[in-house]
Write an enzyme that holds these catalytic residues in place. Structure first.
Site, mmCIF file in Angstrom:
data_model
loop_
_atom_site.group_PDB
_atom_site.id
_atom_site.type_symbol
_atom_site.label_atom_id
_atom_site.label_comp_id
_atom_site.label_asym_id
_atom_site.label_seq_id
_atom_site.Cartn_x
_atom_site.Cartn_y
_atom_site.Cartn_z
ATOM 1 N N SER A 76 0.804 -1.229 0.000
ATOM 2 C CA SER A 76 0.000 0.000 0.000
ATOM 3 C C SER A 76 0.831 1.271 0.000
ATOM 4 O O SER A 76 0.317 2.345 -0.292
ATOM 5 C CB SER A 76 -0.926 0.031 1.218
ATOM 6 O OG SER A 76 -0.163 -0.070 2.394
ATOM 7 N N ASP A 95 -3.513 7.758 8.181
ATOM 8 C CA ASP A 95 -4.606 6.977 8.782
ATOM 9 C C ASP A 95 -4.145 6.071 9.918
ATOM 10 O O ASP A 95 -4.898 5.237 10.396
ATOM 11 C CB ASP A 95 -5.318 6.143 7.698
ATOM 12 C CG ASP A 95 -4.360 5.187 6.998
ATOM 13 O OD1 ASP A 95 -3.223 4.993 7.490
ATOM 14 O OD2 ASP A 95 -4.754 4.632 5.949
ATOM 15 N N HIS A 114 -0.502 4.477 7.146
ATOM 16 C CA HIS A 114 0.033 5.039 5.903
ATOM 17 C C HIS A 114 0.340 6.518 6.104
ATOM 18 O O HIS A 114 -0.290 7.176 6.919
ATOM 19 C CB HIS A 114 -0.981 4.866 4.768
ATOM 20 C CG HIS A 114 -1.459 3.453 4.625
ATOM 21 N ND1 HIS A 114 -2.678 3.023 5.103
ATOM 22 C CD2 HIS A 114 -0.852 2.364 4.099
ATOM 23 C CE1 HIS A 114 -2.813 1.728 4.860
ATOM 24 N NE2 HIS A 114 -1.717 1.298 4.255
#
Length: 359
Positions: A26, A325, A328
């Site tokens: 990610s 978040d 990340h």
């Protein structure tokens, strides 16, 4: 500076690399995860994800651009496609003219099968996707075959492309922790993770890759997500981060560096550069003010949706936070991380210096 327009780069820009291909999780996924998990992709398809730069959510786990976006901009390319989003209508030569991104959020270096055998759930959120590193390399093989029909053409494509292999490996440790495994359970898989990364690098070298950048893992022990999951654990007094988790990451990074050394010795014609993501991010945490971040929020999430769920409220200004978040980073943090690999000092040689060298 480069513009955010999607028009092709002017001919004089980036004569250094013709394409860039990236693999990972990610930290660099620009939309693959949401294609595969269209119905269960979690919060990433709603604002405030994507708000800062794109003005809308677009499958990036951040408020804006990721490290790869900044690299692509500096190379003078338009944002190139996330592989699973590639438009079926276009010819491969057009679609992958500037390369492609194979990274998938939550992806691991080890196979999905490995975790199933270890009795981990691959379905609970975040899922362990079937796009582990070896599968991403397989998808790249498909693209390479579509771009070049002869061996000679394939070698030319490989030699003129920049490869970013990672960030990968963090999820091999995250998933077990999210499923209540201990560090004693996780530590023995580190050498297997490193071996998997090495095999993928060797597969790319075998195909003719000449320039690759391989990031280590950032300090997971400084993420709000893990600080929330392990509230009572021993913190490093200097940083406030979880010492045992950062020790695990440092073990991974040490083993990765040693393995890259061996690969360099075995393949003298290939440039394999370690990217020190760990120190790059740690600098933001130890020197927040100098990097434009607020001291109070350096270990907090702008939008703590991963811990607070629907009750999470986004912060008014993500650019003052390192973490978006909880797991990340914000665009502001990614921009600085990208600079560390493009211009140094967190990659030696930095990408732009190898660029000029090829011009």
């Amino acid at each position: 500076g480069s513009t955010a327009s999607a028009s092709p780069a002017p001919a004089n820009r980036s004569r250094c690399y013709k394409r860039m291909f990236s693999f990972g999780d990610s930290l660099i996924d620009t939309g693959n995860f949401i294609v595969h998990y269209a119905n269960a992709s979690g919060p990433v398809l709603a604002l405030p994800y994507g708000e800062t730069f794109f003005g809308r959510p677009n499958g990036r786990w951040s408020d804006g651009r990721l490290v790869v976006d900044f690299i692509v901009e500096r190379l003078g390319f338009p944002y190139w496609p996330a592989y699973l989003q590639a438009a079926a209508g276009k010819s491969p030569a057009e679609e992958f003219r500037y390369g492609a991104n194979f990274a998938v959020a939550a992806a691991t270096a080890l196979s999905q099968e490995f975790f199933i055998k270890k009795n981990l759930s691959v379905d609970q959120f975040p899922p362990i996707p079937p796009y582990f590193l070896d599968v991403q390399i397989g998808l790249f093989n498909i693209v390479l075959a579509a771009l070049a029909s002869t061996n000679q053409e394939r070698k030319e494509v490989m030699a003129s492309s920049l490869f970013l292999v990672g960030e990968i490996g963090a999820n091999d440790y995250n998933h077990p922790f999210f499923q209540n495994k201990t560090v004693e359970w996780v530590r023995p898989i580190v050498p297997q993770v490193i071996r998997s990364i090495a095999l993928s690098i060797e597969a790319l070298i075998e195909l003719g890759a000449k320039t690759m950048y391989v990031p280590g893992i950032f300090p997971l022990g400084c993420t709000p997500q893990f600080l929330f999951l392990f509230p009572g654990d021993d913190r490093d007094p200097a940083t406030g981060c979880l010492r045992w988790l950062n020790d695990l990451v440092l073990l991974h990074n040490r083993m990765l560096k040693a393995t890259l050394e061996e690969l360099r010795r075995d393949h003298p014609g290939v440039s394999i550069t370690y990217v020190n993501t760990y120190d790059d991010v740690l600098t933001l945490i130890t020197k927040p003010a100098e990097n434009g971040f607020s001291v109070e929020t350096v270990l907090k999430a702008c939008y703590p949706v991963l811990n607070a769920g629907p009750a999470a409220v986004p912060c008014p200004d993500p650019s003052t936070y390192v973490s978006f978040d909880g797991l990340h980073m914000t665009e502001a943090a990614y921009k600085i991380m990208a600079r560390g690999v493009l211009d140094g000092p967190f990659a030696a040689p930095p990408i732009m210096s190898t660029c000029n060298h090829n011009c």
